[in-house]
Scaffold this active site. Structure first.
Site, mmCIF file in Angstrom:
data_model
loop_
_atom_site.group_PDB
_atom_site.id
_atom_site.type_symbol
_atom_site.label_atom_id
_atom_site.label_comp_id
_atom_site.label_asym_id
_atom_site.label_seq_id
_atom_site.Cartn_x
_atom_site.Cartn_y
_atom_site.Cartn_z
ATOM 1 N N ASP A 1 0.832 -1.274 0.188
ATOM 2 C CA ASP A 1 0.041 -0.103 -0.035
ATOM 3 C C ASP A 1 0.919 1.298 -0.101
ATOM 4 O OD1 ASP A 1 0.810 0.215 2.732
ATOM 5 O OD2 ASP A 1 -1.088 -0.011 3.357
ATOM 6 N N HIS B 1 5.821 -32.306 6.799
ATOM 7 C CA HIS B 1 5.294 -31.013 6.571
ATOM 8 C C HIS B 1 4.282 -30.948 5.392
ATOM 9 C CE1 HIS B 1 7.934 -29.743 9.825
ATOM 10 N NE2 HIS B 1 8.962 -29.847 9.222
ATOM 11 N N THR C 1 1.946 -2.650 8.991
ATOM 12 C CA THR C 1 2.420 -3.505 9.929
ATOM 13 C C THR C 1 2.479 -4.967 9.068
ATOM 14 O OG1 THR C 1 -0.149 -4.486 10.051
ATOM 15 C CG2 THR C 1 0.592 -2.856 11.556
ATOM 16 N N CYS D 1 2.892 -3.472 3.917
ATOM 17 C CA CYS D 1 1.879 -2.518 4.380
ATOM 18 C C CYS D 1 2.579 -2.005 5.586
ATOM 19 C CB CYS D 1 0.533 -2.895 4.398
ATOM 20 S SG CYS D 1 0.096 -4.066 5.791
ATOM 21 N N HIS E 1 8.930 -25.343 6.517
ATOM 22 C CA HIS E 1 7.789 -25.924 7.058
ATOM 23 C C HIS E 1 6.515 -25.840 6.545
ATOM 24 C CE1 HIS E 1 9.958 -27.069 11.286
ATOM 25 N NE2 HIS E 1 10.467 -27.428 10.076
HETATM 26 C C1 RB5 Z 1 -2.429 2.122 6.796
HETATM 27 O O1 RB5 Z 1 -2.529 3.368 7.379
HETATM 28 C C2 RB5 Z 1 -2.283 0.766 7.430
HETATM 29 O O2 RB5 Z 1 -3.591 0.463 8.076
HETATM 30 C C3 RB5 Z 1 -1.893 -0.302 6.496
HETATM 31 O O3 RB5 Z 1 -0.607 0.030 6.112
HETATM 32 C C4 RB5 Z 1 -1.457 -1.648 7.314
HETATM 33 O O4 RB5 Z 1 -0.919 -1.412 8.486
HETATM 34 C C5 RB5 Z 1 -2.815 -2.327 7.605
HETATM 35 O O5 RB5 Z 1 -2.774 -3.557 8.178
#
Ligand code: RB5
Length: 149
Positions: free
Chosen positions: A12, A137, A71, A69, A102
């Site tokens: 993203d 596995h 996280t 993204c 695995h």
């Molecule tokens: C965007 O702000 C954020 O929500 C996205 O990059 C991600 O972390 C979502 O899982």
């Protein structure tokens, strides 16, 4: 027939810079980086970018996918909804190796707000150099696939 040297990359808006750096990093190691964007900095929706990358892996056009993204979590959740995709979020190299050895993961997700560039490169290298061990596995991966219906 799986294209063995093509890796699709997507993200993203949060992770454009790291995604492009990883594309360069893997290209320098002999992989073909299929970077499907986005390139515009405007806010966008990670599910569509996770899905787009996952479809190229599921179809066999690309051997692996690397998605990012903030996280790594949201885009991973979207990718894993595509049949045939096994994607894990990794913030350490041990996990990146193990999801190949695995779990026969075919996609790797990284959070740009979780790891820095140097660690992200090491995570990518660990993922791409590991090999699925098969054996017991493989039975477990088949059980995962059976859940897809
Ligand atoms: C965007 O702000 C954020 O929500 C996205 O990059 C991600 O972390 C979502 O899982």
């Amino acid at each position: 027939m799986i294209a063995s040297n093509r890796i699709v990359l997507s993200s993203d808006h949060a992770a454009i810079q790291l995604r492009q750096a990883i594309a360069t990093h893997i290209a320098e190691r002999g992989w073909v980086a299929v970077d499907i964007g986005p390139t515009a900095p405007e806010s966008t929706h990670y599910p569509k970018h996770g899905e787009a990358a996952a479809r190229l892996v599921a179809s066999g056009d690309c051997r692996f996918g690397i998605i990012l993204c903030g996280t790594g979590q949201g885009i991973m959740m979207a990718a894993n909804k595509v049949k045939g995709i096994r994607c894990g979020v990794c913030a350490d190299t041990f996990s990146a190796r193990m999801i190949r050895e695995h779990n026969d993961a075919n996609m790797l997700s990284i959070g740009v707000r979780v790891v820095g560039e140097g660690l992200a490169f090491d995570i990518v290298d660990a993922f791409l150099t590991a090999r699925f061990e098969g054996g017991r596995h493989a039975t477990r991966v088949e059980m995962i696939e059976a859940l897809e219906g």
